[in-house]
Design a protein around this motif. Structure first.
Motif, mmCIF file in Angstrom:
data_model
loop_
_atom_site.group_PDB
_atom_site.id
_atom_site.type_symbol
_atom_site.label_atom_id
_atom_site.label_comp_id
_atom_site.label_asym_id
_atom_site.label_seq_id
_atom_site.Cartn_x
_atom_site.Cartn_y
_atom_site.Cartn_z
ATOM 1 N N LYS A 123 0.484 64.185 0.023
ATOM 2 C CA LYS A 123 1.470 63.370 0.025
ATOM 3 C C LYS A 123 0.825 61.794 -0.040
ATOM 4 N N LYS A 124 1.399 60.969 -0.848
ATOM 5 C CA LYS A 124 0.820 59.604 -1.338
ATOM 6 C C LYS A 124 1.124 58.697 -0.033
ATOM 7 N N ARG A 125 1.927 58.783 0.822
ATOM 8 C CA ARG A 125 2.126 57.901 2.002
ATOM 9 C C ARG A 125 2.970 58.605 2.859
ATOM 10 N N ILE A 126 2.380 58.313 4.164
ATOM 11 C CA ILE A 126 2.899 58.997 5.414
ATOM 12 C C ILE A 126 3.709 58.163 6.379
ATOM 13 N N TYR A 127 4.853 58.455 7.022
ATOM 14 C CA TYR A 127 5.336 57.585 7.683
ATOM 15 C C TYR A 127 5.417 58.301 9.288
ATOM 16 N N VAL A 128 5.244 57.704 10.296
ATOM 17 C CA VAL A 128 5.122 58.179 11.647
ATOM 18 C C VAL A 128 6.280 57.572 12.554
ATOM 19 N N TYR A 129 7.132 58.237 12.938
ATOM 20 C CA TYR A 129 8.371 57.410 14.008
ATOM 21 C C TYR A 129 8.266 58.008 15.254
ATOM 22 N N GLY A 130 8.334 56.955 16.133
ATOM 23 C CA GLY A 130 8.581 57.377 17.504
ATOM 24 C C GLY A 130 9.127 56.352 18.242
ATOM 25 N N HIS A 158 13.919 51.176 15.851
ATOM 26 C CA HIS A 158 14.912 51.998 15.291
ATOM 27 C C HIS A 158 15.481 51.521 14.140
ATOM 28 N N GLU A 159 15.705 50.125 14.169
ATOM 29 C CA GLU A 159 16.189 49.498 12.657
ATOM 30 C C GLU A 159 15.250 49.575 11.604
ATOM 31 N N MET A 160 13.829 49.455 11.971
ATOM 32 C CA MET A 160 13.058 49.503 10.932
ATOM 33 C C MET A 160 12.955 50.970 10.304
ATOM 34 N N MET A 161 13.270 51.940 11.073
ATOM 35 C CA MET A 161 13.398 53.338 10.601
ATOM 36 C C MET A 161 14.474 53.498 9.753
ATOM 37 N N ARG A 162 15.541 52.918 10.146
ATOM 38 C CA ARG A 162 16.677 52.971 9.117
ATOM 39 C C ARG A 162 16.496 52.510 7.767
ATOM 40 N N ASP A 171 7.415 61.851 -2.950
ATOM 41 C CA ASP A 171 5.931 61.553 -2.694
ATOM 42 C C ASP A 171 5.361 61.183 -1.147
ATOM 43 N N CYS A 172 6.390 60.993 -0.262
ATOM 44 C CA CYS A 172 6.052 60.845 1.175
ATOM 45 C C CYS A 172 6.311 62.021 2.057
ATOM 46 N N ALA A 173 5.724 61.797 3.210
ATOM 47 C CA ALA A 173 5.910 62.743 4.271
ATOM 48 C C ALA A 173 6.469 61.857 5.326
ATOM 49 N N VAL A 174 7.273 62.403 6.292
ATOM 50 C CA VAL A 174 7.788 61.599 7.556
ATOM 51 C C VAL A 174 7.560 62.705 8.630
ATOM 52 N N ILE A 175 6.870 62.088 9.723
ATOM 53 C CA ILE A 175 6.533 62.648 10.811
ATOM 54 C C ILE A 175 7.167 62.143 11.986
ATOM 55 N N GLY A 176 8.109 62.841 12.525
ATOM 56 C CA GLY A 176 8.893 62.145 13.763
ATOM 57 C C GLY A 176 8.339 62.858 15.025
ATOM 58 N N ILE A 177 8.112 61.947 16.238
ATOM 59 C CA ILE A 177 7.342 62.515 17.466
ATOM 60 C C ILE A 177 8.667 62.011 18.367
ATOM 61 N N SER A 178 9.271 63.200 19.089
ATOM 62 C CA SER A 178 10.068 63.129 20.141
ATOM 63 C C SER A 178 9.885 64.283 21.294
ATOM 64 N N VAL A 179 9.572 63.959 22.432
ATOM 65 C CA VAL A 179 9.397 64.873 23.539
ATOM 66 C C VAL A 179 10.370 65.805 23.608
ATOM 67 N N SER A 180 11.543 65.185 23.715
ATOM 68 C CA SER A 180 12.786 65.805 24.097
ATOM 69 C C SER A 180 13.572 66.471 23.013
ATOM 70 N N GLY A 181 13.188 66.010 21.910
ATOM 71 C CA GLY A 181 13.768 66.248 20.605
ATOM 72 C C GLY A 181 15.203 65.668 20.420
ATOM 73 N N THR A 183 15.685 62.364 20.367
ATOM 74 C CA THR A 183 15.575 60.632 20.265
ATOM 75 C C THR A 183 16.568 60.572 18.946
ATOM 76 N N GLU A 184 17.453 59.996 19.015
ATOM 77 C CA GLU A 184 18.570 59.751 17.805
ATOM 78 C C GLU A 184 18.053 59.143 16.746
ATOM 79 N N ALA A 185 17.463 58.041 16.970
ATOM 80 C CA ALA A 185 16.695 57.308 15.897
ATOM 81 C C ALA A 185 15.833 57.971 14.927
ATOM 82 N N VAL A 186 14.844 58.841 15.725
ATOM 83 C CA VAL A 186 13.753 59.573 15.244
ATOM 84 C C VAL A 186 14.487 60.790 14.463
ATOM 85 N N ILE A 187 15.554 61.623 15.004
ATOM 86 C CA ILE A 187 16.163 62.874 14.671
ATOM 87 C C ILE A 187 16.850 62.533 13.258
#
Length: 280
Positions: A123-130, A158-162, A171-181, A183-187
């Motif tokens: 993928k050309k760009r990776i985004y990681v949310y948490g 969370h606003e930047m995620m939206r 061309d992108c991959a998005v990785i979300g990190i949420s211990v509980s699974g 986290t509304e903004a990430v999911i």
């Protein structure tokens, strides 16, 4: 500290939130039990005041065909090691870390690691949310992987995620990190990113069938809620351990070039010493 054991306890913990109260009673017993005993369905059902059918349903929710298969794997990984003295705080903390490492080792899925590695390299760009502590782990992932050539951005607001959803493509991959699974903004961001055609990866300690609808990969890391002294351990620790495993594989995939990039990056950010005239 170098002895690792495969255990099915992390599998039990990954489905714990989806169990009925009765099934949680069964789960708690197998998670916390430290004694060798008669684990037959008849004996355990009498001990816990549950039916043998409940043991079978619990085993199936854990991913096994039935209680007999569950028990086979549980016996293989059973350990009767002594608990540290209650007043030995140092041992409690270190043993908690050791248990987290053992649980991580049990959860490592090599074929899945290879699939994620392929996503990262294609993928050309990776985004990681948490968010919160997961956001700190997202920043750490960006700092480390950027140094070895990955085009990666971490987003913890969370606003930047939206807002970032508008630039997501296949061309992108998005990785979300949420211990509980949970986290509304990430999911929600992962769900929207999948609609945009991106490859999506969720790093979590909770296994939910719902995630399969919008995640290409669900990477489980060890959970700490059921550990003896969990409150003394940073919630980032199990996340960072899994990131280290990914980082190591990513580095080895093109070792010479990535190590050269890492060295170059360090040279760029290291201040050049001044001479006696104050010149660089």
């Amino acid at each position: 500290m170098e002895h690792y054991e495969k255990s099915i306890i992390p599998l039990i913990e990954s489905v714990y939130a989806n169990l009925t109260p009765l099934e949680k009673t069964i789960a708690d017993f197998f998670i916390h039990n430290r004694e060798e005993m008669d684990f037959s369905s008849r004996n355990i059902s009498q001990l816990l005041y549950v039916s043998e059918a409940s043991l079978s349903r619990f085993s199936k929710k854990c991913g096994f065909k039935g209680y007999r298969e569950f028990l086979f794997h549980y016996r293989q990984t059973f350990s009767s090691s002594d608990e540290p003295a209650a007043d030995d705080q140092t041992k409690l903390v270190l043993n908690t870390y050791q248990e987290l490492l053992n649980k991580t080792y049990s959860l490592v899925d090599i074929p899945q690691m290879e699939r994620i590695l392929k996503i990262l390299t294609t993928k050309k760009r990776i985004y990681v949310y948490g968010r919160g502590s997961s956001g700190l782990a997202a920043d750490e992932m960006r700092f480390r992987f950027m140094r070895i050539g990955l085009n990666i951005v971490s987003i913890t607001d969370h606003e930047m995620m939206r807002m970032n959803t508008v630039v997501i493509s296949n061309d992108c991959a998005v990785i979300g990190i949420s211990v509980s699974g949970q986290t509304e903004a990430v999911i929600n961001s992962l769900r929207e990113s999948k609609k945009q055609g991106a490859a999506t990866i969720l790093m979590t300690s909770c296994k939910e069938r719902e995630f399969q609808k919008f995640c290409d990969e669900v990477l489980l890391f060890a959970v700490k809620e059921h550990l003896e002294n969990g409150k003394a351990i940073s919630p980032q620790f199990p996340i960072l351990v899994m990131l280290d495993l990914l980082y190591s594989r990513f580095l080895q995939s093109d070792k010479f070039r990535r190590e050269a990039l890492h060295e170059y990056t360090l040279n760029v950010i290291t201040p050049v010493p001044k001479d006696k005239n104050g010149l660089r």
